[in-house]
Write an enzyme that holds these catalytic residues in place. Structure first.
Site, PDB file in Angstrom:
ATOM      1  N   VAL A  20       0.827  -1.214   0.000  1.00 16.07           N
ATOM      2  CA  VAL A  20       0.000   0.000   0.000  1.00 16.07           C
ATOM      3  C   VAL A  20       0.861   1.263   0.000  1.00 16.07           C
ATOM      4  CG1 VAL A  20      -1.618   1.340   1.410  1.00 16.07           C
ATOM      5  CG2 VAL A  20      -2.024  -1.080   1.006  1.00 16.07           C
ATOM      6  N   ASP A  39      10.670   3.707   5.587  1.00 13.07           N
ATOM      7  CA  ASP A  39      10.468   2.360   6.114  1.00 13.07           C
ATOM      8  C   ASP A  39      11.540   2.069   7.147  1.00 13.07           C
ATOM      9  OD1 ASP A  39      10.092  -0.645   6.261  1.00 13.07           O
ATOM     10  OD2 ASP A  39       8.647  -0.154   4.704  1.00 13.07           O
ATOM     11  N   GLU A 159      -7.815   2.552   2.230  1.00  8.64           N
ATOM     12  CA  GLU A 159      -7.344   2.177   0.899  1.00  8.64           C
ATOM     13  C   GLU A 159      -8.138   0.970   0.404  1.00  8.64           C
ATOM     14  OE1 GLU A 159      -5.243   3.781  -1.250  1.00  8.64           O
ATOM     15  OE2 GLU A 159      -6.330   2.280  -2.404  1.00  8.64           O
ATOM     16  N   GLU A 163      -4.367  -5.769  -4.957  1.00  5.42           N
ATOM     17  CA  GLU A 163      -3.069  -6.143  -5.501  1.00  5.42           C
ATOM     18  C   GLU A 163      -3.294  -6.713  -6.896  1.00  5.42           C
ATOM     19  OE1 GLU A 163      -0.940  -8.603  -2.690  1.00  5.42           O
ATOM     20  OE2 GLU A 163      -1.426  -7.210  -1.091  1.00  5.42           O
ATOM     21  N   PHE A 277     -16.902 -10.425  -7.624  1.00  2.08           N
ATOM     22  CA  PHE A 277     -16.760 -11.213  -6.378  1.00  2.08           C
ATOM     23  C   PHE A 277     -17.807 -12.314  -6.275  1.00  2.08           C
ATOM     24  CE2 PHE A 277     -13.767  -8.024  -5.598  1.00  2.08           C
ATOM     25  CZ  PHE A 277     -12.892  -8.517  -4.657  1.00  2.08           C
ATOM     26  N   GLY A 281     -14.750 -20.727  -6.002  1.00  6.93           N
ATOM     27  CA  GLY A 281     -13.367 -21.186  -6.069  1.00  6.93           C
ATOM     28  C   GLY A 281     -12.933 -21.810  -4.762  1.00  6.93           C
ATOM     29  N   CYS A 288      -5.564  -9.252   3.492  1.00  3.37           N
ATOM     30  CA  CYS A 288      -6.621  -8.361   4.008  1.00  3.37           C
ATOM     31  C   CYS A 288      -7.860  -9.095   4.519  1.00  3.37           C
ATOM     32  CB  CYS A 288      -7.015  -7.355   2.938  1.00  3.37           C
ATOM     33  SG  CYS A 288      -5.687  -6.218   2.541  1.00  3.37           S
ATOM     34  N   LYS A 348      -3.932 -14.527  -5.352  1.00  2.00           N
ATOM     35  CA  LYS A 348      -4.708 -14.173  -6.542  1.00  2.00           C
ATOM     36  C   LYS A 348      -3.711 -13.885  -7.651  1.00  2.00           C
ATOM     37  CE  LYS A 348      -6.003  -9.912  -6.915  1.00  2.00           C
ATOM     38  NZ  LYS A 348      -6.572  -8.570  -6.779  1.00  2.00           N
ATOM     39  N   ARG A 355       0.551 -14.064   1.468  1.00  2.00           N
ATOM     40  CA  ARG A 355       0.023 -14.010   2.844  1.00  2.00           C
ATOM     41  C   ARG A 355      -1.397 -14.586   2.873  1.00  2.00           C
ATOM     42  NH1 ARG A 355       1.442  -7.768   4.143  1.00  2.00           N
ATOM     43  NH2 ARG A 355       0.870  -7.596   1.959  1.00  2.00           N
TER      44      ARG A 355
HETATM   45  P1  NAD Z   1       3.216  -4.582   4.159  1.00  2.00           P
HETATM   46  O1  NAD Z   1       3.511  -5.527   5.242  1.00  2.00           O
HETATM   47  O2  NAD Z   1       3.476  -4.967   2.735  1.00  2.00           O
HETATM   48  O3  NAD Z   1       4.011  -3.210   4.408  1.00  2.00           O
HETATM   49  C1  NAD Z   1       4.146  -2.602   5.636  1.00  2.00           C
HETATM   50  C2  NAD Z   1       5.496  -1.885   5.650  1.00  2.00           C
HETATM   51  O4  NAD Z   1       5.546  -1.053   6.813  1.00  2.00           O
HETATM   52  C3  NAD Z   1       6.680  -2.844   5.753  1.00  2.00           C
HETATM   53  O5  NAD Z   1       7.594  -2.581   4.706  1.00  2.00           O
HETATM   54  C4  NAD Z   1       7.280  -2.521   7.132  1.00  2.00           C
HETATM   55  O6  NAD Z   1       8.693  -2.679   7.179  1.00  2.00           O
HETATM   56  C5  NAD Z   1       6.876  -1.079   7.306  1.00  2.00           C
HETATM   57  N1  NAD Z   1       6.875  -0.608   8.706  1.00  2.00           N
HETATM   58  C6  NAD Z   1       6.434  -1.253   9.811  1.00  2.00           C
HETATM   59  N2  NAD Z   1       6.580  -0.471  10.906  1.00  2.00           N
HETATM   60  C7  NAD Z   1       7.119   0.691  10.480  1.00  2.00           C
HETATM   61  C8  NAD Z   1       7.497   1.910  11.126  1.00  2.00           C
HETATM   62  N3  NAD Z   1       7.342   2.073  12.435  1.00  2.00           N
HETATM   63  N4  NAD Z   1       8.034   2.888  10.374  1.00  2.00           N
HETATM   64  C9  NAD Z   1       8.194   2.728   9.044  1.00  2.00           C
HETATM   65  N5  NAD Z   1       7.860   1.620   8.374  1.00  2.00           N
HETATM   66  C10 NAD Z   1       7.317   0.609   9.075  1.00  2.00           C
HETATM   67  O7  NAD Z   1       1.689  -4.191   4.333  1.00  2.00           O
HETATM   68  P2  NAD Z   1       0.635  -3.739   3.204  1.00  2.00           P
HETATM   69  O8  NAD Z   1       0.108  -4.913   2.475  1.00  2.00           O
HETATM   70  O9  NAD Z   1       1.222  -2.602   2.435  1.00  2.00           O
HETATM   71  O10 NAD Z   1      -0.554  -3.218   4.117  1.00  2.00           O
HETATM   72  C11 NAD Z   1      -0.433  -2.037   4.871  1.00  2.00           C
HETATM   73  C12 NAD Z   1      -1.783  -1.694   5.456  1.00  2.00           C
HETATM   74  O11 NAD Z   1      -2.733  -1.434   4.404  1.00  2.00           O
HETATM   75  C13 NAD Z   1      -2.413  -2.811   6.283  1.00  2.00           C
HETATM   76  O12 NAD Z   1      -3.146  -2.234   7.325  1.00  2.00           O
HETATM   77  C14 NAD Z   1      -3.362  -3.485   5.312  1.00  2.00           C
HETATM   78  O13 NAD Z   1      -4.429  -4.134   5.958  1.00  2.00           O
HETATM   79  C15 NAD Z   1      -3.863  -2.295   4.513  1.00  2.00           C
HETATM   80  N6  NAD Z   1      -4.306  -2.608   3.155  1.00  2.00           N
HETATM   81  C16 NAD Z   1      -3.627  -3.499   2.400  1.00  2.00           C
HETATM   82  C17 NAD Z   1      -4.057  -3.765   1.108  1.00  2.00           C
HETATM   83  C18 NAD Z   1      -3.320  -4.765   0.253  1.00  2.00           C
HETATM   84  O14 NAD Z   1      -3.880  -5.164  -0.781  1.00  2.00           O
HETATM   85  N7  NAD Z   1      -2.119  -5.184   0.613  1.00  2.00           N
HETATM   86  C19 NAD Z   1      -5.179  -3.108   0.585  1.00  2.00           C
HETATM   87  C20 NAD Z   1      -5.839  -2.177   1.377  1.00  2.00           C
HETATM   88  C21 NAD Z   1      -5.383  -1.935   2.666  1.00  2.00           C
END
Ligand code: NAD
Length: 490
Positions: A20, A39, A159, A163, A277, A281, A288, A348, A355
């Site tokens: 994200v 990060d 958000e 993906e 949706f 499957g 998420c 997917k 994950r």
């Molecule tokens: P992710 O695990 O891919 O990324 C999280 C990042 O945050 C990692 O790179 C980690 O090192 C970094 N991080 C952790 N603690 C930190 C800190 N204190 N300072 C700086 N960086 C830090 O997670 P994601 O898939 O990108 O999801 C992030 C959020 O968005 C989650 O809450 C998720 O539920 C939500 N979200 C994800 C999606 C998706 O499709 N992946 C869609 C919508 C919402």
């Protein structure tokens, strides 16, 4: 004249450079803002600084290349990024805690770290998926750690990207939801999203092409912070509900020998329901839905509401995987010492994210029953190698055809488009038994039957080879006893 020049640039910090954070950072730079992405993972930041891309996401490398070193920078220095910014996006992970709630420790840690740098008014934006009332906890944590009330507001801007199409989902969204409780924060967020709100981004010659004409502007919804937080969790729960609903219907279809694809088409044509949706499957997965639905249930529990529907959604999802494995057992009799080809590991298509992938759960169960697996996924194999290390019983293949060599069955677990165009004659020649168990309904039973396969899919009739050559009795509707008698495996 490019419209970007008319945009008021907003300095932005994005905390977290995962699926994200990275997409949000690249897209906000694309809208004309100056973005610093932070990060704690030093390796990741080094990779990003040197032009690498740590995740597989369509179009992300091109967008990063366009803005890196110009409007987009990467750093591990959170304080410096926060000082530079007027809007700070929190996009860190919110995984599931052992008891099912969202684990908000990454959010808390990021919030505490930024306190000393809140030296003037800034808006903190929850981009991570968080339970309702989190904004109030963030504000309290900021105050407890010395931040002055006048220097911040906390806003929720959930958000909804998927993906695999994350860039276009971000730039061409169905809606943007901003939950804010003060006018000054609402105003700043409007400035940030102005090119999407007024549609000027979509009139730019150099825009990223998208799936819709939004030149009239996106649907921009302003709510309270509590509502925005609830909108995100409820949306994910509703989408999971649709998946579980059609999977439940698929079980009925199998019992009355009809085709769930036909049924879903008929249901989805009703605009009140919609067709998306509604694909039967092996169940939903990913980073998420599974965690968000559990966290949503915990929120309901905490405020004294018994939201049993959420438990049913989860149960149907679990049962779907159990039922799928049963098909494999029915097809192969015993899984011990069988060689199974697996196509797909990602939860997917279009992503390398594994994950909570149902594919991984199914592969593990197949291994537990004594089979060997030969796996191919176009993007997710690298991410799997620690979890499923290569060895005598697990092999990673070069491609689909390498995976199926000598296999007693092919199991399709991810809907990568390339898996729906396999050379069936070649497949047939390479496999030991012509058995395909398709968890994504990528083929028609008639086509597989004509190509000489025993074909099991989800919510559709089982089909046998038309050719006599392979017509040993493998009727999944028969009792084990008669099956034993009739089956004469080559
Ligand atoms: P992710 O695990 O891919 O990324 C999280 C990042 O945050 C990692 O790179 C980690 O090192 C970094 N991080 C952790 N603690 C930190 C800190 N204190 N300072 C700086 N960086 C830090 O997670 P994601 O898939 O990108 O999801 C992030 C959020 O968005 C989650 O809450 C998720 O539920 C939500 N979200 C994800 C999606 C998706 O499709 N992946 C869609 C919508 C919402």
């Amino acid at each position: 004249m490019p419209c970007a020049q008319l945009i008021r640039m907003v300095p932005v910090a994005v905390i977290g450079s995962g699926y994200v954070g990275l997409v949000a950072a690249a897209c906000l730079a694309e809208l004309g803002h100056e973005v610093v992405c932070v990060d704690v993972d030093q390796e990741r930041i080094k990779l990003l600084q040197s032009g690498g891309v740590p995740i597989f996401e369509e179009g992300l490398d091109a967008l990063l290349a366009r803005h890196r070193g110009q409007r987009l920078r990467f750093t591990c220095n959170l304080a410096e990024a926060v000082r530079h910014a007027r809007v700070i996006f929190i996009a860190v992970g919110t995984p599931q805690s052992p008891t099912g709630e969202a684990d908000l420790s990454q959010v808390e840690s990021a919030v505490i770290s930024m306190c000393p740098a809140l030296d003037s008014y800034k808006v903190l934006v929850e981009k991570s998926t968080v339970p309702v009332l989190t904004s109030q906890w963030i504000a309290r944590t900021l105050r407890l750690n010395g931040a002055l009330e006048k220097n911040f507001d906390v806003v929720s801007n959930p958000e909804f990207l998927r993906e695999g199409s994350a860039i276009t989902d971000f730039l061409y969204p169905d809606r943007i939801v901003v939950g804010a409780d003060t006018e000054r924060s609402r105003q700043l967020l409007r400035e940030l999203y102005q090119p999407l709100i007024d549609g000027s981004y979509y009139r730019r010659a150099d825009r990223v092409d998208g799936p819709a004409d939004l030149s009239g502007g996106v649907y921009y919804i302003e709510t309270s912070t509590n509502s925005a937080e609830l909108i995100k969790q409820a949306s994910n729960a509703f989408l999971s509900l649709k998946v579980s609903f059609i999977n439940a219907v698929s079980n009925l279809c199998e019992r009355v020998n009809t085709d769930v694809e036909e049924v879903a088409r008929g249901i989805g044509a009703d605009r009140r329901i919609g067709s998306r949706f509604l694909r039967a499957g092996i169940g939903y997965g990913g980073s998420c839905f599974p965690k968000d639905i559990r966290a949503f249930g915990k929120v309901a529990e905490a405020v004294g509401y018994n939201f049993d529907l959420l438990k049913c959604i989860e149960q149907i999802n679990e049962d779907q995987q159990t039922g799928f494995l049963k098909k494999l057992r029915t097809a192969l009799w015993s899984l011990k010492d069988k060689r199974i080809a697996i196509l797909g590991l990602a939860f997917k298509h279009g992503t390398d994210d594994i994950r909570e992938s149902p594919a991984i759960t199914i592969v593990r169960k197949i291994l537990a029953e004594g089979s060997r697996v030969s796996i191919f996924d176009p993007a997710a194999m690298q991410n799997c190698r620690t979890m499923l290390p290569e060895g005598v019983r697990i092999q990673y293949a070069r491609d689909e055809y390498d995976a199926v060599k000598g296999a007693h069955a092919l199991v399709i677990l991810t809907e990568w488009p390339q898996f729906s165009n396999l050379d069936l004659a070649r497949l047939h020649l390479l496999m030991s038994y012509p058995i395909v168990i398709d968890g994504r309904n990528l083929y028609s039973p008639a086509k597989m039957s004509a190509a000489g396969f025993y074909y099991y899919s989800v919510g559709r009739p089982f089909s046998e080879p038309l050719s006599e050559k392979y017509a040993f009795a493998l009727d999944h509707t028969q009792s084990q006893h008669s099956l034993d008698e009739k089956m004469a495996l080559p």
